[in-house]
Design a protein around this motif. Structure first.
Motif, short mmCIF file in Angstrom:
data_model
loop_
_atom_site.label_atom_id
_atom_site.label_comp_id
_atom_site.label_asym_id
_atom_site.label_seq_id
_atom_site.Cartn_x
_atom_site.Cartn_y
_atom_site.Cartn_z
N GLN A 236 -10.40 -8.40 2.33
CA GLN A 236 -11.35 -8.87 0.92
C GLN A 236 -10.90 -9.45 -0.65
OE1 GLN A 236 -15.02 -7.80 3.11
NE2 GLN A 236 -14.99 -9.24 4.81
N ASN A 237 -10.56 -8.50 -0.94
CA ASN A 237 -10.51 -7.80 -1.96
C ASN A 237 -9.22 -8.41 -2.54
OD1 ASN A 237 -13.10 -7.35 -2.99
ND2 ASN A 237 -13.38 -6.40 -0.86
N GLY A 238 -8.08 -8.46 -1.45
CA GLY A 238 -7.11 -8.28 -2.64
C GLY A 238 -6.24 -7.76 -2.34
N LEU A 239 -6.83 -6.91 -1.80
CA LEU A 239 -6.18 -4.59 -1.95
C LEU A 239 -4.78 -4.64 -1.31
CD1 LEU A 239 -8.95 -2.52 -2.23
CD2 LEU A 239 -7.98 -4.03 -4.42
N ILE A 240 -4.17 -5.90 -0.68
CA ILE A 240 -3.17 -5.84 0.55
C ILE A 240 -2.23 -6.82 -0.20
CG2 ILE A 240 -2.25 -5.58 2.79
CD1 ILE A 240 -4.75 -4.58 3.21
N GLU A 241 -1.09 -7.19 -0.96
CA GLU A 241 -0.15 -8.01 -1.13
C GLU A 241 1.18 -7.50 -0.07
OE1 GLU A 241 -0.55 -7.78 -5.66
OE2 GLU A 241 -2.37 -8.17 -5.12
N ASN A 242 1.63 -8.51 0.42
CA ASN A 242 2.99 -8.09 1.09
C ASN A 242 3.20 -7.49 2.22
OD1 ASN A 242 4.03 -10.76 -0.35
ND2 ASN A 242 4.32 -9.31 -1.92
N GLY A 243 1.69 -7.00 2.67
CA GLY A 243 2.23 -5.75 3.10
C GLY A 243 1.36 -4.47 2.84
N GLU A 244 1.43 -4.21 1.55
CA GLU A 244 1.23 -3.11 1.06
C GLU A 244 -0.11 -2.95 0.65
OE1 GLU A 244 3.54 -0.59 1.04
OE2 GLU A 244 5.52 -1.58 2.18
N LEU A 245 -0.24 -2.10 0.31
CA LEU A 245 -1.88 -1.34 0.03
C LEU A 245 -1.35 -0.61 -1.47
CD1 LEU A 245 -4.70 -1.02 0.24
CD2 LEU A 245 -4.08 1.03 1.48
N SER B 157 -4.21 2.86 -4.84
CA SER B 157 -4.99 2.78 -6.56
C SER B 157 -6.08 2.16 -6.81
CB SER B 157 -4.32 3.15 -7.51
OG SER B 157 -3.84 2.19 -7.76
N ARG B 158 -6.12 0.82 -6.06
CA ARG B 158 -7.06 -0.23 -6.91
C ARG B 158 -8.19 -0.39 -5.83
NH1 ARG B 158 -5.69 -6.22 -6.75
NH2 ARG B 158 -7.41 -6.17 -6.66
N LEU B 159 -7.41 0.53 -4.75
CA LEU B 159 -8.63 0.18 -3.18
C LEU B 159 -9.47 2.08 -3.42
CD1 LEU B 159 -10.32 -0.09 -0.20
CD2 LEU B 159 -8.21 1.75 0.37
N ILE B 160 -9.17 3.30 -4.31
CA ILE B 160 -9.94 4.10 -4.43
C ILE B 160 -11.24 3.81 -5.68
CG2 ILE B 160 -9.73 6.40 -5.81
CD1 ILE B 160 -7.14 6.76 -4.15
N ASP B 161 -10.12 2.87 -6.40
CA ASP B 161 -10.96 2.42 -7.92
C ASP B 161 -12.37 2.26 -6.95
OD1 ASP B 161 -9.70 3.55 -9.48
OD2 ASP B 161 -8.85 1.80 -10.36
N LYS B 162 -12.22 1.24 -6.32
CA LYS B 162 -13.26 -0.08 -5.39
C LYS B 162 -13.95 0.90 -4.08
CE LYS B 162 -12.38 -4.27 -5.93
NZ LYS B 162 -13.55 -4.70 -6.37
N LEU B 163 -13.66 2.30 -4.04
CA LEU B 163 -14.73 2.63 -2.62
C LEU B 163 -15.88 2.51 -3.40
CD1 LEU B 163 -12.62 5.34 -1.05
CD2 LEU B 163 -12.28 3.65 0.26
#
Length: 86
Positions: free
Chosen positions: A47-56, A59-65
């Motif tokens: 939902q937050n565009g943290l997966i691009e071309n099948g790759e997570l 570091s952005r996910l950790i920032d948004k946890l």
């Protein structure tokens, strides 16, 4: 919160969830499905565009946890997970 935490581990399809639900009901605990937690965080990442071309972008996910709020609710032995109250 006082009480104990019970973790059940085992092979796929061996009855872990069935047993865990029975134990939770017996002791008045909430059954927490860790697989549902992983799926909810994956949904958040999608939902937050943290997966691009099948790759997570971990570091952005950790920032948004801090923006991830998970809540379990148990109704008549059926556990539901809520991601940010949805």
């Amino acid at each position: 919160m006082s009480g104990i935490t019970i973790a059940i581990d085992g092979f796929s399809a061996c009855g872990k969830s069935t047993l865990a639900k029975q134990v939770a009901k017996h002791y008045g605990y909430i059954f927490i499905d860790s697989g549902a937690m992983y799926r909810a965080v994956t949904l958040f990442a999608l939902q937050n565009g943290l997966i691009e071309n099948g790759e997570l972008n971990s570091s952005r996910l950790i920032d948004k946890l801090k923006d991830v709020k998970l809540r379990f609710e148990d109704k008549e032995g059926y556990s539901r997970i809520f991601l940010n109250e949805v």
